[in-house]
Write a protein that holds these residues in place. Structure first.
Motif, PDB file in Angstrom:
ATOM      1  N   PRO A   1      19.767  44.358  46.401  1.00 46.52           N
ATOM      2  CA  PRO A   1      18.573  44.913  47.070  1.00 46.52           C
ATOM      3  C   PRO A   1      18.454  44.507  48.533  1.00 46.52           C
ATOM      4  N   HIS A   2      19.073  43.374  48.907  1.00 44.90           N
ATOM      5  CA  HIS A   2      18.968  42.913  50.300  1.00 44.90           C
ATOM      6  C   HIS A   2      19.664  43.874  51.267  1.00 44.90           C
ATOM      7  N   SER A   3      20.599  44.672  50.757  1.00 42.48           N
ATOM      8  CA  SER A   3      21.281  45.622  51.639  1.00 42.48           C
ATOM      9  C   SER A   3      20.363  46.752  52.073  1.00 42.48           C
ATOM     10  N   PHE A   4      19.194  46.875  51.422  1.00 39.33           N
ATOM     11  CA  PHE A   4      18.234  47.919  51.770  1.00 39.33           C
ATOM     12  C   PHE A   4      17.067  47.352  52.581  1.00 39.33           C
ATOM     13  N   SER A   5      17.255  46.159  53.144  1.00 43.43           N
ATOM     14  CA  SER A   5      16.200  45.544  53.954  1.00 43.43           C
ATOM     15  C   SER A   5      15.987  46.355  55.219  1.00 43.43           C
ATOM     16  N   PRO A   6      14.825  46.212  55.850  1.00 45.07           N
ATOM     17  CA  PRO A   6      14.594  46.935  57.102  1.00 45.07           C
ATOM     18  C   PRO A   6      15.605  46.508  58.158  1.00 45.07           C
ATOM     19  N   SER A   7      15.899  47.406  59.072  1.00 43.54           N
ATOM     20  CA  SER A   7      16.866  47.067  60.107  1.00 43.54           C
ATOM     21  C   SER A   7      16.287  46.050  61.073  1.00 43.54           C
ATOM     22  N   LEU A   8      14.965  46.059  61.241  1.00 41.90           N
ATOM     23  CA  LEU A   8      14.314  45.174  62.210  1.00 41.90           C
ATOM     24  C   LEU A   8      13.002  44.645  61.649  1.00 41.90           C
ATOM     25  N   TYR A   9      12.609  43.484  62.151  1.00 42.93           N
ATOM     26  CA  TYR A   9      11.291  42.930  61.848  1.00 42.93           C
ATOM     27  C   TYR A   9      10.501  42.803  63.150  1.00 42.93           C
ATOM     28  N   TRP A  10       9.183  42.935  63.034  1.00 42.96           N
ATOM     29  CA  TRP A  10       8.324  42.794  64.208  1.00 42.96           C
ATOM     30  C   TRP A  10       8.374  41.370  64.759  1.00 42.96           C
ATOM     31  N   GLY A  11       8.370  40.381  63.857  1.00 41.52           N
ATOM     32  CA  GLY A  11       8.388  38.994  64.294  1.00 41.52           C
ATOM     33  C   GLY A  11       7.051  38.297  64.184  1.00 41.52           C
ATOM     34  N   TRP A  12       6.001  39.030  63.792  1.00 39.41           N
ATOM     35  CA  TRP A  12       4.700  38.426  63.488  1.00 39.41           C
ATOM     36  C   TRP A  12       4.498  38.549  61.978  1.00 39.41           C
ATOM     37  N   ASP A  13       4.247  37.441  61.336  1.00 43.24           N
ATOM     38  CA  ASP A  13       4.261  37.403  59.868  1.00 43.24           C
ATOM     39  C   ASP A  13       3.344  38.442  59.237  1.00 43.24           C
ATOM     40  N   ASP A  14       2.090  38.481  59.688  1.00 45.78           N
ATOM     41  CA  ASP A  14       1.124  39.395  59.062  1.00 45.78           C
ATOM     42  C   ASP A  14       1.478  40.859  59.315  1.00 45.78           C
ATOM     43  N   LEU A  15       1.982  41.145  60.517  1.00 51.37           N
ATOM     44  CA  LEU A  15       2.343  42.528  60.834  1.00 51.37           C
ATOM     45  C   LEU A  15       3.545  42.969  60.003  1.00 51.37           C
ATOM     46  N   ASP A  16       4.513  42.092  59.834  1.00 52.63           N
ATOM     47  CA  ASP A  16       5.649  42.420  58.973  1.00 52.63           C
ATOM     48  C   ASP A  16       5.219  42.575  57.521  1.00 52.63           C
ATOM     49  N   SER A  17       4.202  41.810  57.129  1.00 53.04           N
ATOM     50  CA  SER A  17       3.732  41.869  55.748  1.00 53.04           C
ATOM     51  C   SER A  17       3.116  43.230  55.423  1.00 53.04           C
ATOM     52  N   ILE A  18       2.296  43.752  56.315  1.00 53.68           N
ATOM     53  CA  ILE A  18       1.613  45.016  56.004  1.00 53.68           C
ATOM     54  C   ILE A  18       2.505  46.230  56.248  1.00 53.68           C
ATOM     55  N   THR A  19       3.460  46.142  57.184  1.00 52.59           N
ATOM     56  CA  THR A  19       4.312  47.300  57.491  1.00 52.59           C
ATOM     57  C   THR A  19       5.647  47.261  56.753  1.00 52.59           C
ATOM     58  N   THR A  20       6.069  46.075  56.317  1.00 49.41           N
ATOM     59  CA  THR A  20       7.381  45.789  55.708  1.00 49.41           C
ATOM     60  C   THR A  20       8.519  45.930  56.709  1.00 49.41           C
ATOM     61  N   GLY A  21       8.218  45.990  58.011  1.00 47.95           N
ATOM     62  CA  GLY A  21       9.258  46.045  59.032  1.00 47.95           C
ATOM     63  C   GLY A  21       9.469  47.440  59.579  1.00 47.95           C
ATOM     64  N   LEU A  22      10.512  47.577  60.402  1.00 43.20           N
ATOM     65  CA  LEU A  22      10.859  48.865  61.004  1.00 43.20           C
ATOM     66  C   LEU A  22      12.158  49.355  60.374  1.00 43.20           C
ATOM     67  N   PHE A  23      12.125  50.537  59.785  1.00 46.09           N
ATOM     68  CA  PHE A  23      13.273  51.069  59.062  1.00 46.09           C
ATOM     69  C   PHE A  23      13.939  52.201  59.846  1.00 46.09           C
ATOM     70  N   PRO A  24      15.246  52.414  59.604  1.00 50.28           N
ATOM     71  CA  PRO A  24      15.920  53.568  60.225  1.00 50.28           C
ATOM     72  C   PRO A  24      15.260  54.877  59.809  1.00 50.28           C
ATOM     73  N   ASP A  25      15.451  55.903  60.615  1.00 45.73           N
ATOM     74  CA  ASP A  25      14.967  57.269  60.356  1.00 45.73           C
ATOM     75  C   ASP A  25      13.450  57.394  60.481  1.00 45.73           C
ATOM     76  N   GLU A  26      12.765  56.361  60.973  1.00 43.20           N
ATOM     77  CA  GLU A  26      11.299  56.404  60.989  1.00 43.20           C
ATOM     78  C   GLU A  26      10.748  56.476  62.414  1.00 43.20           C
TER      79      GLU A  26
END
Length: 463
Positions: A176-201
């Motif tokens: 499942p780790h291979s499907f992780s987001p390509s990038l993280y925001w770097g702020w814990d709470d913001l990454d928590s609610i958005t789950t990061g930045l994914f390709p194609d979005e």
């Protein structure tokens, strides 16, 4: 790509490419038939590739494709002389007396493009073999990726079969780790609610001027390039000096005012020199010109081929030239919608996330609750539809002085430097959450904050 291949003959058919261009000039509607089969990179000849890209741009704008309109489009982009002038277009029409065989020509072009990619992959795999990598499994995986990345030519290349999705499910269950987001925001709470930045979005971030949306984007960019990522920044409000000052301020901790007044200490100057040495190797490419989506697309595709590309940031969307070009729509909302839809398509074509900053109207300033809503996004209809995620930013200290706050909310601490980010939309996870970040003036950046946000979230949700 194909012209770098080793060998006596590179598979290509310039006559089929010329005939397809001629078919499009005879009947512009043919492009809807060939779009599912070929893409610009399938053309071996640069001139025909440029012509096809111009036709795609015109098709997205809903414009008629013929010799006159295509010449105008190429001239506007400074490419007409490069392809040989209007006479080249006339030659294409003469080379193809009918448009009925457009699909046949497209299939030939796609098939030969696949052959070239196979040759290139074979040469790359040969180099992998000659490298004698001690990790044989890694070498095999690299070779497999090269073959997996080749799209079969001909019809149906965009069809995703059930077996492909089944394979993806198996891969996800095993790793499942291979499907992780390509990038993280770097702020814990913001990454928590958005789950990061994914390709194609396409991610939209909106706020009124001076709230902090550009600062958030800037910090995201710095965080990514320091981690070895390649980022393209399209900033239509800042020049080179503005960008340099913001980077220095964030990374070295020198206020912009101090830099502009030339009050740096020798130690601070040394820190800037150290930063400059590191920054030269970071992967940031910047555009400060007022460009169109078509220019952005060709630039981003070039960067991806030459350096790789992990993120595109646009500050801000409504300043792109297409938003003011009547060829892209009769109304401002239609033109903004054209840009929004084009950016969404670009994110899917390049398989990278695109963060687009947008401006908001003054609607929130006339309400008692100043927090923005999606309806406050200027010319927002298409943006709301295209976006995978919409984040809205707000700061109470932008609307209340400390004295006004004490009078209005005597039992609450003045929220100096507190940025609220509300997730108004997310296609994939729950929306409606609100998080806070705190401005740290000593380091000119936002930091995580830990406090009860239920009340602020309720105020957003109640809008």
């Amino acid at each position: 790509m194909a012209k770098t291949l080793i060998g006596e003959h590179v598979p290509n058919d310039p006559e089929a490419e010329l005939a397809l261009v001629g078919a499009l000039l005879i009947d512009g509607y043919c492009i809807t038939e060939v779009m599912p089969i070929i893409k610009p990179d399938d053309f071996f000849t640069d001139n025909y590739r440029l012509i096809f890209m111009a036709c795609l741009t015109m098709q997205r704008r809903g414009e008629a494709i013929n010799q006159v309109t295509l010449a105008q489009e190429l001239e506007r982009n400074g490419q007409l002389a490069r392809i040989g002038g209007s006479s080249q277009l006339a030659s294409a029409i003469n080379a193809c007396p009918t448009s009925l065989d457009a699909l046949h020509y497209a299939n030939i072009i796609a098939r030969l493009a696949t052959s070239r990619r196979l040759i290139q992959a074979g040469e790359d795999i040969t180099r992998i073999g000659h490298s004698a990598n001690p990790d044989s499994l890694a070498a095999l995986n690299s070779a497999k990726k090269l073959l997996d990345g080749i799209e079969a030519g001909g019809g149906g290349k965009y069809i995703i079969s059930a077996s492909e999705l089944s394979d993806m499910m198996m891969d996800f269950a095993i790793n499942p780790h291979s499907f992780s987001p390509s990038l993280y925001w770097g702020w814990d709470d913001l990454d928590s609610i958005t789950t990061g930045l994914f390709p194609d979005e396409l991610i939209i971030m909106g706020a009124r001027p001076g709230i902090g949306k550009s600062q958030i984007a800037h910090e995201l960019i710095i965080r990514q390039i320091k981690n070895g990522k390649q980022v393209l920044l399209v900033t239509l409000e800042m020049g080179k000096r503005d960008i340099m000052e913001r980077i220095v301020s964030t990374q070295v901790g020198i206020p912009v005012r101090k830099m502009r007044q030339q009050l740096m200490t020798d130690r601070e100057k040394d820190s800037i020199v150290d930063l400059a040495g590191k920054f030269a190797g970071w992967g940031l490419s910047t555009i400060t010109d007022n460009i169109s989506v078509s220019t952005l697309t060709s630039t981003a595709e070039l960067l991806q081929r030459e350096k790789g590309l992990d993120l595109i940031v646009i500050d801000y969307l409504q300043l792109m030239s297409d938003c003011h070009d009547k060829h892209c729509g009769n109304t401002k909302e239609e033109r903004v919608g054209f840009v929004s839809k084009s950016l969404k398509q670009l994110s899917q074509t390049l398989h990278v996330p695109i963060l687009a900053i947008v401006s908001l109207n003054r609607g929130s300033e006339y309400r008692d609750n100043k927090r923005p809503t999606m309806a406050d996004i200027r010319d927002s209809g298409q943006i709301e539809s295209d976006a995978n995620c919409i984040l809205l930013c707000h700061r109470d200290d932008a609307y209340f002085t400390e004295a006004q706050w004490a009078e209005e909310y005597p039992d609450k601490m003045y929220p100096k430097g507190i940025l609220e980010i509300y997730q108004a939309k997310n296609r994939h996870v729950e929306s409606g959450q609100c998080i806070k970040l705190r401005w740290n003036p000593a380091y000119s950046k936002y930091t995580n904050i830990n406090e009860d946000i239920d009340e602020r979230q309720a105020q957003f949700n109640g809008m």
